[in-house]
Design a protein around this motif. Structure first.
Motif, mmCIF file in Angstrom:
data_model
loop_
_atom_site.group_PDB
_atom_site.id
_atom_site.type_symbol
_atom_site.label_atom_id
_atom_site.label_comp_id
_atom_site.label_asym_id
_atom_site.label_seq_id
_atom_site.Cartn_x
_atom_site.Cartn_y
_atom_site.Cartn_z
ATOM 1 N N ALA A 186 0.842 -1.192 0.000
ATOM 2 C CA ALA A 186 0.000 0.000 0.000
ATOM 3 C C ALA A 186 0.876 1.240 0.000
ATOM 4 C CB ALA A 186 -0.911 -0.019 1.236
ATOM 5 N N ALA A 217 2.475 4.647 0.973
ATOM 6 C CA ALA A 217 2.748 5.201 2.300
ATOM 7 C C ALA A 217 1.763 6.325 2.603
ATOM 8 C CB ALA A 217 4.188 5.699 2.351
ATOM 9 N N ASP A 218 1.289 6.339 3.835
ATOM 10 C CA ASP A 218 0.293 7.323 4.258
ATOM 11 C C ASP A 218 1.001 8.449 4.990
ATOM 12 O OD1 ASP A 218 -1.828 8.751 5.144
ATOM 13 O OD2 ASP A 218 -2.717 7.157 6.366
ATOM 14 N N PRO A 219 1.046 9.661 4.425
ATOM 15 C CA PRO A 219 1.747 10.765 5.098
ATOM 16 C C PRO A 219 1.100 11.131 6.431
ATOM 17 C CG PRO A 219 0.507 11.573 3.207
ATOM 18 C CD PRO A 219 0.477 10.078 3.140
ATOM 19 N N ARG A 220 -0.224 10.995 6.538
ATOM 20 C CA ARG A 220 -0.884 11.332 7.805
ATOM 21 C C ARG A 220 -0.437 10.384 8.917
ATOM 22 N NH1 ARG A 220 -5.304 14.766 7.778
ATOM 23 N NH2 ARG A 220 -5.892 15.570 5.708
ATOM 24 N N ALA A 221 -0.332 9.106 8.601
ATOM 25 C CA ALA A 221 0.093 8.147 9.610
ATOM 26 C C ALA A 221 1.547 8.407 10.022
ATOM 27 C CB ALA A 221 -0.049 6.730 9.068
ATOM 28 N N GLN A 222 2.392 8.746 9.067
ATOM 29 C CA GLN A 222 3.787 9.026 9.396
ATOM 30 C C GLN A 222 3.912 10.301 10.227
ATOM 31 O OE1 GLN A 222 6.126 8.973 5.795
ATOM 32 N NE2 GLN A 222 5.523 6.864 5.280
ATOM 33 N N ALA A 236 6.869 9.375 3.045
ATOM 34 C CA ALA A 236 5.762 10.142 2.464
ATOM 35 C C ALA A 236 5.714 11.580 2.973
ATOM 36 C CB ALA A 236 4.429 9.451 2.768
ATOM 37 N N ASN A 251 -1.150 17.877 7.528
ATOM 38 C CA ASN A 251 -1.683 16.554 7.858
ATOM 39 C C ASN A 251 -2.665 16.599 9.029
ATOM 40 O OD1 ASN A 251 -0.072 14.394 6.164
ATOM 41 N ND2 ASN A 251 1.421 15.936 6.774
#
Length: 262
Positions: free
Chosen positions: A113, A115-120, A179, A252
């Motif tokens: 999947a 990479a999710d910038p919000r999760a990072q 990300a 984010n």
């Protein structure tokens, strides 16, 4: 010369025997010529002649076959026996090249999947909140030592803050920032701020530990000075980090922070 009458051995040149005066008969001396040397052996020509005869016969037969097959009296095409038709291959079939399919772990998703910038960004923000809690614990412990109150608990809290700082740095080192805009610069900036904060913890710990055995008057002032210096450097590193972090946080959905909020 032996006398034939009395047997006396006379001089070879005597004509009569010196004892009985008998006449000595001289035998004529025979000279034997040496045998002539053997003549050199001559090779037996019979096998050679026989071999040559056989060769001539073979050549004659071969010539006859040649002229018979290549002359003008060509008997024409001879009937030939029809060969059976084989449906199978006359040679062993060559196996087709095989390709090795890559081994796929059934527990691994077929595609990764994005990479999710919000999760990072949220992972970074969580470390910042942990750092704030560690800073508050340290400040309370310093205050207790300064008041000479609850020294054992205060020193234990300062030690714990040092362990917490190391854990926070390890989290940042292993964080995925692929990300995030300027993710590696964010990582380096936060690590620098946390390292200075850890050095401040160690300075304050060196200041507070002697009080456990010598009382409040045994505090190491040089350790306190090292802690204050490292704390000042940590504050500068935090402000430099925030110039990069706050735009990423807002993008984010995270709140902006000040140096006191790290």
């Amino acid at each position: 010369m032996v006398c034939p009458t009395c047997g006396l051995d006379n001089d070879p040149d005597a004509a009569r025997c010196a004892r009985c005066n008998s006449t000595l008969a001289h035998a004529a001396t025979t000279y034997y010529a040496p045998p002539p040397p053997p003549e050199p052996s001559r090779p037996n020509r019979v096998p050679l002649i026989a071999g040559a005869s056989v060769l001539l016969v073979v050549l004659a037969v071969a010539a006859g076959i040649y002229f018979r097959t290549n002359g003008t009296d060509d008997p024409g095409p001879q009937p030939t026996e029809a060969l059976p038709t084989r449906t199978e291959a006359t040679t062993d079939p060559v196996p087709a090249p095989t390709t090795t399919e890559p081994t796929v772990d059934p527990t691994t998703p077929a595609t990764t999947a994005a990479a999710d910038p919000r999760a990072q960004a949220a992972a970074f923000d969580a470390v910042l909140s942990q750092s704030v809690a560690s800073r508050r614990k340290l400040n309370l412990a310093i205050e207790q030592v300064g008041q000479c109150d609850g020294l054992a608990a205060a020193v234990a809290d300062i030690r714990a803050v040092g362990d917490e700082r190391q854990s926070q740095m390890e989290t940042v080192r292993n964080a995925d920032v692929s990300a995030l805009s300027g993710g590696e610069e964010l990582r380096a900036g936060l690590l620098e701020a946390l390292r200075y904060a850890w050095e401040a913890d160690q300075g304050f710990l060196a200041w507070a530990e002697p009080t456990l055995s010598g009382g409040c008057g045994a505090a190491d002032d040089s350790g306190y000075d090292r802690g204050r210096s490292a704390s000042t450097s940590a504050g500068a590193a935090k402000r430099a980090f925030l110039t990069r972090w706050n735009p990423v946080a807002k993008a984010n959905g995270l709140r902006a922070r000040s140096a006191d909020d790290i």
